[in-house]
Enzyme design. Structure first.
Site, PDB file in Angstrom:
ATOM      1  N   ASP A  33       0.887  -1.223   0.294  1.00 35.45           N
ATOM      2  CA  ASP A  33       0.005  -0.092   0.218  1.00 35.45           C
ATOM      3  C   ASP A  33       1.161   1.579   0.509  1.00 35.45           C
ATOM      4  OD1 ASP A  33      -2.819   1.393   0.987  1.00 35.45           O
ATOM      5  OD2 ASP A  33      -1.213   2.195   2.015  1.00 35.45           O
TER       6      ASP A  33
ATOM      7  N   GLU B 115       1.774   0.005  -4.901  1.00 36.31           N
ATOM      8  CA  GLU B 115       0.619   0.995  -5.236  1.00 36.31           C
ATOM      9  C   GLU B 115       1.379   2.287  -5.206  1.00 36.31           C
ATOM     10  OE1 GLU B 115      -3.553   3.067  -3.727  1.00 36.31           O
ATOM     11  OE2 GLU B 115      -1.690   2.448  -2.196  1.00 36.31           O
TER      12      GLU B 115
END
Length: 603
Positions: free
Chosen positions: A303, A337
């Site tokens: 993330d 990401e």
């Protein structure tokens, strides 16, 4: 070579120490890996799940062991931003359904223990998504237990399926507060105006022998732009315990997501970790290495990877790959990401940060525009032409997870509805199916966002795109228009006979059964600056798989280039001609919004 800074010496020493600790589980590496472990990242069809929204396998954990109502335990199945009751046991229960779709790997949103509720009074929401972590070493009690997670991983592996974990290092839950900002929202204070060598970052008085941003042995708890403190009663809420010390955070206020603040600022008030610190690097290597050691997981989705300094990833990624190899996992998939549709921005993080792969936001943006006919088909061809700029070139591009929508930006069905408000049911289905066909035949590792196969469209991004697969109590979910179905909620959305489920399953299974569609070199054969023809080949050994699409509203008849050796053809989908005709040319016909997949094994 210049002399090593104290920071670099400390980092190398601590990383080496962690590497030594990896030796314990090496026994498994001596045995031949199971067949599923031999699959490369591009061999997978990934199914991305938010466990809280998927299936409720154990109602006893709905409140996460907390008492006091929704603003304490976060459970309110009637509100889109709160916990709804799905859990890890629910995912295990539905592995048949996932595997029936043709998926070979399951990516779970973060399952770690979260701070259940956050937000200013009157605007609270709950951590149903999993990104407000307090304990990086345990499973959130709303989702189950470590034993539940082990049972899921073991059950998936027994089926030949992989399990990917979603991990976070950029930030933790919002625990640290600043004395200068009683409402907890602080404007970002940059390094130029508030350097670390200014005491408190306020009066500008220099600190003798202060922290220079490199030698962490001289870092003091007073060297911050703001004055951080941990509220009473929360001094040990984070695990591991070192995460409770404000010295391991940047403490500069909220990021503006531009310039240096993208790396050093708090992510919407979430505590931004000082990932430059060697103690933090070694700490997270041990935290996430332990999940590999103890559960034998198969990959990490990272993330907010772009909001972490490159040096962290340069140390972390090799350590995780080594840890996985020692566990007997030779094809551990790591992808970050990087929320950006620009190929150069994505590729930078494979070249500078040395991430093995990134989520392909460039593909997502282009494939959506092409499927909606908002642009010509050359929009996608341009993205593919940029594959060479990734570290490792086109081979790395084959490992990029491709997708059509997600839990942050929204669903492909919503993008189509927003772009074409008056679209009919048949065209809506055709365009969404076309988008899935693009994803499941092109290079990359196709990633299906849970519920897309049931025609979910949502009402927008974030919580509006996180519908329940089980019978929902959220009114705004139950009145949504579906792709390929006239049903309205509440209902259990696990049917395997729906038109979109069947079409995606067919494509996914074709991909799994056709090596060229998984690992073949990709060559664009035809594209245009207008909606209409797009064709590309996937070449592997003597096999050519040809995928042809019509994104326009008129039939297409054309000749597309192919390999001269590709003479005899068979159909994987659509009306493929058995012979190519003239060497190096293949005649195709396609109806509007249709596609065909043809394969030739050579002479």
């Amino acid at each position: 070579m210049s002399a090593l800074t104290p920071w670099r010496r400390t980092l190398l020493a601590m990383t080496a120490l962690s590497a030594l600790n990896m030796g314990a589980p090496a026994t498994a590496a001596s045995a031949a890996p199971a067949p599923y472990l031999q699959r490369k990242p591009q061999d997978e069809v990934i199914y991305f799940v938010l466990p809280d929204r998927f299936e409720n396998g154990d109602a006893a954990n709905d409140h996460g062991g907390l008492r006091g109502g929704p603003l304490v335990d976060g459970f309110d199945p009637t509100r889109a931003g709160f916990y709804h009751g799905g859990d890890i046991k629910g995912v295990t229960k539905r592995l048949d359904y996932i595997q029936g779709l043709g998926a070979t790997a399951v990516w779970l949103a973060p399952i770690f223990t979260n701070r259940a509720v956050q937000g200013p009074p009157g605007h609270e929401s709950a951590a149903h998504h999993g990104y407000w972590i307090t304990d990086f070493t345990d499973v959130d009690p709303h989702l189950g237990t470590r034993a539940d997670f082990k049972a899921l991983v073991d059950a998936a592996h027994a089926r030949g399926m992989k399990v990917y974990m979603d991990i976070v290092v950029n930030h933790t839950a919002d625990v640290i507060q600043y004395k200068e900002c009683p409402d907890s929202r602080c404007a970002y204070r940059g390094v130029a105006d508030y350097p670390y060598v200014r005491k408190g970052g306020v009066d500008g008085a220099p600190i003798n022998d202060g922290f220079d941003g490199k030698d962490f042995s001289k870092l003091k708890r007073s060297d911050w732009a703001y004055t951080p403190f941990v509220p009473a009663g929360q001094e040990h809420v984070k695990k591991p315990d070192w995460l409770n010390d404000p010295i391991y955070y940047h403490n500069r206020g909220d990021s503006t997501f531009a310039g240096e603040s993208s790396l050093l600022g708090d992510f919407a008030t979430l505590d931004d970790v000082f990932t430059e610190n060697p103690r933090v690097v070694a700490g997270f290597i041990e935290v996430y290495g332990a999940w590999i050691d103890q559960f034998g997981i198969d990959g990490f989705r990272i993330d907010t990877a772009r909001h972490v300094n490159p040096e962290f990833w340069q140390a972390f990624v090799p350590a995780m790959l080594a840890r996985a190899k020692a566990k007997g996992i030779p094809n551990f998939h790591i992808f970050g990401e990087v929320f950006d549709p620009d190929v150069a921005a994505l590729a930078r993080h494979t070249r500078v940060d040395k991430l093995p792969a990134v989520l392909d936001f460039a593909f997502q943006s282009a494939a959506t525009d092409v499927a909606i006919a908002r642009s010509g088909t050359d929009r996608l061809a341009t993205v593919f032409a940029g594959d060479a700029v990734y570290e490792g070139g086109e081979a790395t591009a084959r490992q990029l997870p491709t997708f059509l929508g997600n839990h942050d930006m929204g669903r492909i069905g919503w993008f189509v509805l927003k772009a074409r408000p008056g679209i009919g049911d048949d065209e809506l289905l055709a365009r969404v199916a076309l988008a899935n066909a693009l994803m499941l035949t092109a290079r990359g590792a196709p990633t299906i966002y849970y519920g897309d196969e049931q025609g979910f469209t949502g009402d927008g991004d974030y919580s509006d795109s996180r519908e329940d697969m089980f019978e929902s109590q959220v009114a705004s979910y139950n009145d949504n228009r579906l792709v390929g179905s006239s049903a309205k909620g509440p209902f259990s959305a696990f049917r395997t006979d729906g038109v979109l489920y069947r079409r995606i399953a067919e494509l996914a299974k074709l991909r799994v059964a056709t090596p060229a569609l998984r690992d073949g070199r990709q060559v664009v054969r035809a594209a245009s600056d207008k909606p209409g023809l797009l064709a590309f080949s996937r070449l592997l050994d003597k096999t050519e798989a040809l995928a042809v699409f019509n994104t326009g509203d008129k039939p297409i008849k054309a000749n597309v280039p192919v390999e001269a050796r590709s003479v005899a053809w068979r159909s994987l989908h659509g009306a493929c001609a058995a012979t190519a005709g003239a060497p190096g040319s293949y005649s195709i016909e396609l109806k509007p919004l249709d596609y065909m997949i043809c394969v030739s094994e050579g002479r």
